[in-house]
Design a protein around this motif. Structure first.
Motif, PDB file in Angstrom:
ATOM      1  N   VAL A  13       6.899 -32.461 -68.750  1.00  0.00           N
ATOM      2  CA  VAL A  13       5.751 -33.360 -69.260  1.00  0.00           C
ATOM      3  C   VAL A  13       6.513 -34.593 -69.852  1.00  0.00           C
ATOM      4  O   VAL A  13       6.220 -35.676 -69.749  1.00  0.00           O
ATOM      5  CB  VAL A  13       4.664 -32.641 -70.102  1.00  0.00           C
ATOM      6  CG1 VAL A  13       3.838 -33.755 -70.889  1.00  0.00           C
ATOM      7  CG2 VAL A  13       3.902 -31.610 -69.438  1.00  0.00           C
ATOM      8  N   LEU A  47      -6.911 -30.040 -65.833  1.00  0.00           N
ATOM      9  CA  LEU A  47      -5.626 -30.188 -65.877  1.00  0.00           C
ATOM     10  C   LEU A  47      -5.176 -30.770 -67.316  1.00  0.00           C
ATOM     11  O   LEU A  47      -3.974 -30.784 -67.794  1.00  0.00           O
ATOM     12  CB  LEU A  47      -4.971 -30.922 -64.804  1.00  0.00           C
ATOM     13  CG  LEU A  47      -5.382 -30.342 -63.342  1.00  0.00           C
ATOM     14  CD1 LEU A  47      -4.851 -31.290 -62.360  1.00  0.00           C
ATOM     15  CD2 LEU A  47      -4.454 -29.218 -63.378  1.00  0.00           C
ATOM     16  N   VAL A  72      -2.212 -31.625 -71.943  1.00  0.00           N
ATOM     17  CA  VAL A  72      -1.730 -31.305 -70.660  1.00  0.00           C
ATOM     18  C   VAL A  72      -1.667 -29.732 -70.676  1.00  0.00           C
ATOM     19  O   VAL A  72      -1.066 -28.985 -71.525  1.00  0.00           O
ATOM     20  CB  VAL A  72      -0.361 -31.721 -70.377  1.00  0.00           C
ATOM     21  CG1 VAL A  72       0.039 -31.312 -68.910  1.00  0.00           C
ATOM     22  CG2 VAL A  72      -0.604 -33.325 -70.433  1.00  0.00           C
ATOM     23  N   ARG A  74      -0.650 -26.263 -68.911  1.00  0.00           N
ATOM     24  CA  ARG A  74       0.232 -25.650 -68.005  1.00  0.00           C
ATOM     25  C   ARG A  74      -0.108 -24.797 -66.909  1.00  0.00           C
ATOM     26  O   ARG A  74       0.062 -24.948 -65.821  1.00  0.00           O
ATOM     27  CB  ARG A  74       1.256 -25.080 -68.825  1.00  0.00           C
ATOM     28  CG  ARG A  74       2.504 -24.281 -68.133  1.00  0.00           C
ATOM     29  CD  ARG A  74       3.418 -23.595 -69.150  1.00  0.00           C
ATOM     30  NE  ARG A  74       2.847 -22.310 -69.658  1.00  0.00           N
ATOM     31  CZ  ARG A  74       2.932 -21.132 -69.129  1.00  0.00           C
ATOM     32  NH1 ARG A  74       3.692 -21.136 -68.018  1.00  0.00           N
ATOM     33  NH2 ARG A  74       2.401 -20.277 -69.626  1.00  0.00           N
ATOM     34  N   HIS A  77      -2.237 -26.448 -63.962  1.00  0.00           N
ATOM     35  CA  HIS A  77      -0.907 -27.144 -63.091  1.00  0.00           C
ATOM     36  C   HIS A  77      -0.246 -26.283 -62.136  1.00  0.00           C
ATOM     37  O   HIS A  77       0.089 -26.779 -60.924  1.00  0.00           O
ATOM     38  CB  HIS A  77       0.013 -28.086 -64.015  1.00  0.00           C
ATOM     39  CG  HIS A  77      -0.582 -29.302 -64.424  1.00  0.00           C
ATOM     40  ND1 HIS A  77      -1.491 -29.528 -65.397  1.00  0.00           N
ATOM     41  CD2 HIS A  77      -0.484 -30.679 -63.636  1.00  0.00           C
ATOM     42  CE1 HIS A  77      -1.542 -30.719 -65.748  1.00  0.00           C
ATOM     43  NE2 HIS A  77      -1.239 -31.386 -64.536  1.00  0.00           N
ATOM     44  N   ARG A  80      -2.213 -24.790 -59.098  1.00  0.00           N
ATOM     45  CA  ARG A  80      -2.552 -25.789 -58.353  1.00  0.00           C
ATOM     46  C   ARG A  80      -1.236 -26.408 -57.458  1.00  0.00           C
ATOM     47  O   ARG A  80      -1.671 -26.744 -56.350  1.00  0.00           O
ATOM     48  CB  ARG A  80      -3.247 -27.223 -59.010  1.00  0.00           C
ATOM     49  CG  ARG A  80      -3.606 -28.075 -57.973  1.00  0.00           C
ATOM     50  CD  ARG A  80      -4.434 -29.390 -58.637  1.00  0.00           C
ATOM     51  NE  ARG A  80      -5.566 -28.464 -59.314  1.00  0.00           N
ATOM     52  CZ  ARG A  80      -6.650 -29.317 -59.649  1.00  0.00           C
ATOM     53  NH1 ARG A  80      -6.768 -30.616 -59.685  1.00  0.00           N
ATOM     54  NH2 ARG A  80      -7.993 -28.575 -60.151  1.00  0.00           N
ATOM     55  N   CYS A  81      -0.060 -26.216 -57.984  1.00  0.00           N
ATOM     56  CA  CYS A  81       1.210 -26.881 -57.433  1.00  0.00           C
ATOM     57  C   CYS A  81       1.724 -25.894 -56.595  1.00  0.00           C
ATOM     58  O   CYS A  81       2.194 -24.637 -57.293  1.00  0.00           O
ATOM     59  CB  CYS A  81       1.718 -27.790 -58.359  1.00  0.00           C
ATOM     60  SG  CYS A  81       0.962 -29.038 -59.019  1.00  0.00           S
ATOM     61  N   LEU A  87       4.365 -30.605 -58.482  1.00  0.00           N
ATOM     62  CA  LEU A  87       4.043 -30.258 -60.114  1.00  0.00           C
ATOM     63  C   LEU A  87       4.346 -31.747 -60.820  1.00  0.00           C
ATOM     64  O   LEU A  87       3.496 -32.144 -61.532  1.00  0.00           O
ATOM     65  CB  LEU A  87       4.773 -29.247 -60.560  1.00  0.00           C
ATOM     66  CG  LEU A  87       4.808 -28.881 -62.060  1.00  0.00           C
ATOM     67  CD1 LEU A  87       3.025 -28.543 -62.465  1.00  0.00           C
ATOM     68  CD2 LEU A  87       5.724 -27.923 -62.497  1.00  0.00           C
ATOM     69  N   ARG A  88       5.419 -32.175 -60.610  1.00  0.00           N
ATOM     70  CA  ARG A  88       5.755 -33.679 -61.130  1.00  0.00           C
ATOM     71  C   ARG A  88       4.704 -34.720 -61.024  1.00  0.00           C
ATOM     72  O   ARG A  88       4.238 -35.315 -61.847  1.00  0.00           O
ATOM     73  CB  ARG A  88       7.085 -34.107 -61.004  1.00  0.00           C
ATOM     74  CG  ARG A  88       8.446 -33.223 -61.632  1.00  0.00           C
ATOM     75  CD  ARG A  88       9.392 -33.810 -61.307  1.00  0.00           C
ATOM     76  NE  ARG A  88      10.714 -33.528 -62.061  1.00  0.00           N
ATOM     77  CZ  ARG A  88      10.883 -33.452 -63.258  1.00  0.00           C
ATOM     78  NH1 ARG A  88      10.212 -34.449 -63.927  1.00  0.00           N
ATOM     79  NH2 ARG A  88      11.837 -32.797 -63.897  1.00  0.00           N
ATOM     80  N   GLU A  90       1.607 -33.986 -60.211  1.00  0.00           N
ATOM     81  CA  GLU A  90       0.459 -33.821 -60.569  1.00  0.00           C
ATOM     82  C   GLU A  90       0.301 -34.225 -62.309  1.00  0.00           C
ATOM     83  O   GLU A  90      -0.625 -34.568 -62.852  1.00  0.00           O
ATOM     84  CB  GLU A  90      -0.077 -32.576 -60.261  1.00  0.00           C
ATOM     85  CG  GLU A  90      -1.494 -31.988 -60.563  1.00  0.00           C
ATOM     86  CD  GLU A  90      -2.435 -32.790 -59.731  1.00  0.00           C
ATOM     87  OE1 GLU A  90      -3.259 -33.324 -60.285  1.00  0.00           O
ATOM     88  OE2 GLU A  90      -2.321 -32.648 -58.416  1.00  0.00           O
ATOM     89  N   VAL A  91       1.497 -33.752 -62.858  1.00  0.00           N
ATOM     90  CA  VAL A  91       1.700 -34.047 -64.116  1.00  0.00           C
ATOM     91  C   VAL A  91       1.323 -35.588 -64.620  1.00  0.00           C
ATOM     92  O   VAL A  91       0.885 -36.096 -65.477  1.00  0.00           O
ATOM     93  CB  VAL A  91       2.907 -33.291 -64.807  1.00  0.00           C
ATOM     94  CG1 VAL A  91       3.131 -33.973 -66.220  1.00  0.00           C
ATOM     95  CG2 VAL A  91       2.827 -32.076 -64.843  1.00  0.00           C
ATOM     96  N   THR A  94      -2.097 -36.731 -64.191  1.00  0.00           N
ATOM     97  CA  THR A  94      -2.777 -36.313 -65.312  1.00  0.00           C
ATOM     98  C   THR A  94      -2.517 -37.047 -66.472  1.00  0.00           C
ATOM     99  O   THR A  94      -3.249 -37.543 -67.186  1.00  0.00           O
ATOM    100  CB  THR A  94      -2.448 -34.717 -65.836  1.00  0.00           C
ATOM    101  OG1 THR A  94      -2.789 -33.810 -64.586  1.00  0.00           O
ATOM    102  CG2 THR A  94      -3.292 -34.477 -66.745  1.00  0.00           C
TER     103      THR A  94
END
Length: 116
Positions: A13, A47, A72, A74, A77, A80-81, A87-88, A90-91, A94
């Protein structure tokens, strides 16, 4: 579900936050970023969350106010990923989404812009 411990996720993050454009983060005033495992209701649907008073509503905002928070989550995320690249991404999305709420941009406008 991906597997990543809390420290590694928090580092991810921070990395994604560091990659956001200066124009987006330089205006953040009295905001802290927090990583939590899940929302209070325990769901995996949310998220992130902006918890504070948007910049557009700060006319009555005064000295000594507690900082606004961008949270955020964890586990949602990771649920979902499928991989680190997803993941990167989606973060990143977000963070942009929740920072936009700080600036007073609502969900409808974020949907129009593709950030929701």
């Amino acid at each position: 579900m991906m597997d990543m411990d809390a420290d590694a996720f928090e580092s991810l993050v921070v990395d994604e936050l560091d990659q956001l454009p200066d124009e987006m983060v330089d205006g953040l005033d009295n905001v802290v970023f927090v990583v939590e495992d899940r929302p209070e209701d325990g769901s995996l649907d949310l998220l992130g969350l902006y918890d504070g008073l948007a910049l557009t509503e700060r006319g009555r905002y005064g000295m000594g106010e507690l900082p606004d928070r961008i949270i955020v989550y964890r586990e949602p995320h990771l649920d979902r990923c499928a991989d680190l690249a997803e993941l990167r991404d989606e973060v990143h999305t977000t963070l942009v989404h929740e920072i936009a709420h700080f600036y007073g941009i609502d969900d409808d406008r974020l949907h129009e812009l593709g950030w929701a």
